[in-house]
Scaffold this motif. Structure first.
Motif, PDB file in Angstrom:
ATOM      1  N   ASN A  46       0.851  -1.192   0.000  1.00 31.73           N
ATOM      2  CA  ASN A  46       0.000   0.000   0.000  1.00 31.73           C
ATOM      3  C   ASN A  46       0.890   1.246   0.000  1.00 31.73           C
ATOM      4  N   LYS A  47       1.245   1.706  -1.212  1.00 32.21           N
ATOM      5  CA  LYS A  47       2.236   2.779  -1.315  1.00 32.21           C
ATOM      6  C   LYS A  47       1.756   4.105  -0.740  1.00 32.21           C
ATOM      7  N   GLU A  48       0.423   4.309  -0.717  1.00 35.07           N
ATOM      8  CA  GLU A  48      -0.102   5.577  -0.208  1.00 35.07           C
ATOM      9  C   GLU A  48       0.266   5.820   1.253  1.00 35.07           C
ATOM     10  N   THR A  49       0.478   4.734   2.008  1.00 34.01           N
ATOM     11  CA  THR A  49       0.860   4.862   3.415  1.00 34.01           C
ATOM     12  C   THR A  49       2.159   5.643   3.567  1.00 34.01           C
ATOM     13  N   LEU A  50       3.159   5.309   2.754  1.00 31.27           N
ATOM     14  CA  LEU A  50       4.435   6.020   2.841  1.00 31.27           C
ATOM     15  C   LEU A  50       4.395   7.352   2.102  1.00 31.27           C
ATOM     16  N   VAL A  51       3.639   7.424   1.026  1.00 24.07           N
ATOM     17  CA  VAL A  51       3.545   8.682   0.274  1.00 24.07           C
ATOM     18  C   VAL A  51       3.028   9.802   1.174  1.00 24.07           C
ATOM     19  N   THR A  52       2.008   9.503   1.960  1.00 22.15           N
ATOM     20  CA  THR A  52       1.364  10.539   2.761  1.00 22.15           C
ATOM     21  C   THR A  52       1.879  10.618   4.191  1.00 22.15           C
ATOM     22  N   ALA A  53       2.364   9.502   4.717  1.00 19.38           N
ATOM     23  CA  ALA A  53       2.748   9.467   6.138  1.00 19.38           C
ATOM     24  C   ALA A  53       4.112   8.827   6.361  1.00 19.38           C
ATOM     25  N   GLY A  54       4.980   8.914   5.378  1.00 20.25           N
ATOM     26  CA  GLY A  54       6.292   8.279   5.482  1.00 20.25           C
ATOM     27  C   GLY A  54       7.087   8.749   6.688  1.00 20.25           C
ATOM     28  N   HIS A  55       6.984  10.049   6.995  1.00 13.80           N
ATOM     29  CA  HIS A  55       7.735  10.607   8.124  1.00 13.80           C
ATOM     30  C   HIS A  55       7.264  10.028   9.452  1.00 13.80           C
ATOM     31  N   ILE A  56       6.026   9.586   9.509  1.00 18.26           N
ATOM     32  CA  ILE A  56       5.482   8.971  10.724  1.00 18.26           C
ATOM     33  C   ILE A  56       5.783   7.467  10.746  1.00 18.26           C
ATOM     34  N   ILE A  57       5.538   6.810   9.625  1.00 17.12           N
ATOM     35  CA  ILE A  57       5.653   5.350   9.548  1.00 17.12           C
ATOM     36  C   ILE A  57       7.083   4.878   9.785  1.00 17.12           C
ATOM     37  N   MET A  58       8.068   5.501   9.120  1.00 16.22           N
ATOM     38  CA  MET A  58       9.440   5.018   9.227  1.00 16.22           C
ATOM     39  C   MET A  58       9.993   5.203  10.636  1.00 16.22           C
ATOM     40  N   LYS A  59       9.665   6.312  11.278  1.00 16.39           N
ATOM     41  CA  LYS A  59      10.112   6.535  12.662  1.00 16.39           C
ATOM     42  C   LYS A  59       9.446   5.532  13.602  1.00 16.39           C
ATOM     43  N   LEU A  60       8.159   5.303  13.389  1.00 21.89           N
ATOM     44  CA  LEU A  60       7.412   4.368  14.224  1.00 21.89           C
ATOM     45  C   LEU A  60       7.980   2.955  14.088  1.00 21.89           C
ATOM     46  N   ALA A  61       8.321   2.561  12.861  1.00 24.92           N
ATOM     47  CA  ALA A  61       8.890   1.233  12.629  1.00 24.92           C
ATOM     48  C   ALA A  61      10.231   1.087  13.354  1.00 24.92           C
ATOM     49  N   LYS A  62      11.039   2.140  13.284  1.00 28.17           N
ATOM     50  CA  LYS A  62      12.333   2.110  13.969  1.00 28.17           C
ATOM     51  C   LYS A  62      12.156   2.028  15.482  1.00 28.17           C
ATOM     52  N   ASP A  63      11.250   2.830  16.010  1.00 28.77           N
ATOM     53  CA  ASP A  63      11.012   2.855  17.457  1.00 28.77           C
ATOM     54  C   ASP A  63      10.486   1.515  17.976  1.00 28.77           C
ATOM     55  N   ASN A  64       9.748   0.780  17.129  1.00 25.92           N
ATOM     56  CA  ASN A  64       9.157  -0.497  17.535  1.00 25.92           C
ATOM     57  C   ASN A  64       9.947  -1.707  17.039  1.00 25.92           C
ATOM     58  N   ASN A  65      11.131  -1.424  16.468  1.00 26.12           N
ATOM     59  CA  ASN A  65      12.002  -2.494  15.962  1.00 26.12           C
ATOM     60  C   ASN A  65      11.265  -3.396  14.961  1.00 26.12           C
ATOM     61  N   VAL A  66      10.538  -2.757  14.070  1.00 23.94           N
ATOM     62  CA  VAL A  66       9.733  -3.460  13.063  1.00 23.94           C
ATOM     63  C   VAL A  66      10.388  -3.325  11.697  1.00 23.94           C
ATOM     64  N   ASN A  67      10.412  -4.410  10.933  1.00 20.13           N
ATOM     65  CA  ASN A  67      10.933  -4.392   9.563  1.00 20.13           C
ATOM     66  C   ASN A  67       9.812  -4.067   8.581  1.00 20.13           C
ATOM     67  N   ILE A  68      10.152  -3.267   7.567  1.00 25.26           N
ATOM     68  CA  ILE A  68       9.214  -3.010   6.478  1.00 25.26           C
ATOM     69  C   ILE A  68       9.812  -3.577   5.196  1.00 25.26           C
ATOM     70  N   TYR A  69       9.138  -4.576   4.637  1.00 24.12           N
ATOM     71  CA  TYR A  69       9.604  -5.240   3.425  1.00 24.12           C
ATOM     72  C   TYR A  69       8.746  -4.789   2.243  1.00 24.12           C
ATOM     73  N   PRO A  70       9.353  -4.206   1.204  1.00 28.12           N
ATOM     74  CA  PRO A  70       8.559  -3.720   0.071  1.00 28.12           C
ATOM     75  C   PRO A  70       8.025  -4.853  -0.794  1.00 28.12           C
ATOM     76  N   VAL A  71       6.796  -4.675  -1.267  1.00 25.78           N
ATOM     77  CA  VAL A  71       6.150  -5.671  -2.116  1.00 25.78           C
ATOM     78  C   VAL A  71       6.002  -5.183  -3.563  1.00 25.78           C
ATOM     79  N   ASP A  72       5.911  -3.862  -3.775  1.00 28.67           N
ATOM     80  CA  ASP A  72       5.919  -3.377  -5.164  1.00 28.67           C
ATOM     81  C   ASP A  72       7.108  -3.978  -5.897  1.00 28.67           C
ATOM     82  N   SER A  73       6.908  -4.375  -7.149  1.00 33.63           N
ATOM     83  CA  SER A  73       7.990  -5.049  -7.880  1.00 33.63           C
ATOM     84  C   SER A  73       9.234  -4.164  -7.970  1.00 33.63           C
TER      85      SER A  73
END
Length: 305
Positions: A46-73
């Motif tokens: 769901n690319k719109e998640t990072l397009v609109t809220a990337g600054h929130i999502i990436m920090k949150l993933a780092k803070d929670n020790n979560v990996n984000i694996y891309p699925v778009d080809s």
């Protein structure tokens, strides 16, 4: 379960260890956030998640020790090309595009484009909304913005290259001039499986490339005057704040109206540009401000078109 509450319940299910976010549009933001807060790894389609809220999502993933694996080809290809490399040695990302059904056309050729014309993608079988986005190249613009968050590079270091055969899925150029690329038949099962089982590669019965049959792979520069949506996406990325949200929200409304045959094809980029210019700028938007921007833009467009 159903609706937003159902998505959140599914995304935070206690027995899940990885969540594949594959809904279309900005409705994916909140469930993705809730999944990260529940310490689920994310396979992101769901690319719109990072397009609109990337600054929130990436920090949150780092803070929670979560990996984000891309699925778009394309982003999977970049992820695979970076495997074992040092991110600081990346000079630029070469994001490939098929060019869609109207590659080589000029703006005058697109005046009377029908819904059926725009849905006739030469290489990929996708949902209706993303197929229209591919034809306008707005989809590639969204992918540029997604790449800057996933791989921590400015949009100025993401170069779109038209590769009509859809064999090279994307490339990474390093500071020594070396380029790593991921190639394969256009089949979404590979990037989906790679994200779900990373770092393991599993056997997959896909069509293997026959380089003798393929014979050649060609490259072109994207026409950003004809496909203005791509140019607007670079502008939105450079301006930042809630402008990518304005672009995305305007595109969602415009594509829906085009599919309903209420506007013309060339109205889509014009509506996006209007929304980007008219919305009040917010520098570092919260989730609430992102969703509010979406509503403001949606209302703005629906009252005018």
């Amino acid at each position: 379960v159903y609706g937003d509450e159902g998505l959140i319940e599914a995304a935070t299910h206690k027995e899940a260890d990885i969540v594949l976010t594959a809904v279309v549009g900005m409705m994916g933001i909140v469930p993705t956030i809730k999944a990260i807060e529940a310490h689920k790894d994310i396979a992101l389609a769901n690319k719109e998640t990072l397009v609109t809220a990337g600054h929130i999502i990436m920090k949150l993933a780092k803070d929670n020790n979560v990996n984000i694996y891309p699925v778009d080809s394309e982003h999977s290809a970049i992820f695979q090309s970076l495997n074992g490399e040092y991110p600081k040695e990346v000079e630029r990302i070469l994001l490939t595009a098929s060019g869609g059904p109207f590659r080589g056309k000029k703006r005058a050729d697109l005046v009377n484009v029908t819904v059926e014309d725009a849905l006739n993608h030469p290489n990929w079988a996708m949902g209706r909304k993303i197929t229209i986005d591919s034809s306008t190249m707005v989809n590639k613009g969204l992918e540029v913005m997604e790449a800057q968050w996933l791989f921590n590079v400015p949009s100025s270091k993401v170069t779109v290259v038209v590769q009509p055969q859809s064999i090279i899925h994307s490339m990474v150029e390093f500071i020594d001039g070396g380029i790593m690329a991921q190639l394969g038949s256009p089949d979404m099962r590979l990037p989906i499986q790679y994200a779900l089982y990373y770092p393991e590669r599993r056997e997959l019965n896909t069509e293997r490339l026959d380089f003798y049959e393929l014979a050649k792979i060609t490259f072109e520069k994207p026409d950003m005057e004809t496909f203005k949506g791509l140019k607007l996406a670079y502008e939105a990325a450079a301006r930042g704040g809630n402008i990518p949200t304005a672009l995305n929200a305007a595109n969602e409304v415009a594509v829906a109206r085009f599919l309903d045959r209420k506007i013309k094809y060339l109205d889509i980029p014009d509506i996006i540009e209007y929304a980007m210019n008219e919305v009040d700028y917010i520098n570092n938007p919260t989730v609430e401000q992102i969703l509010s921007t979406q509503k403001i833009v949606t209302d703005m467009i629906e009252s005018r078109w």
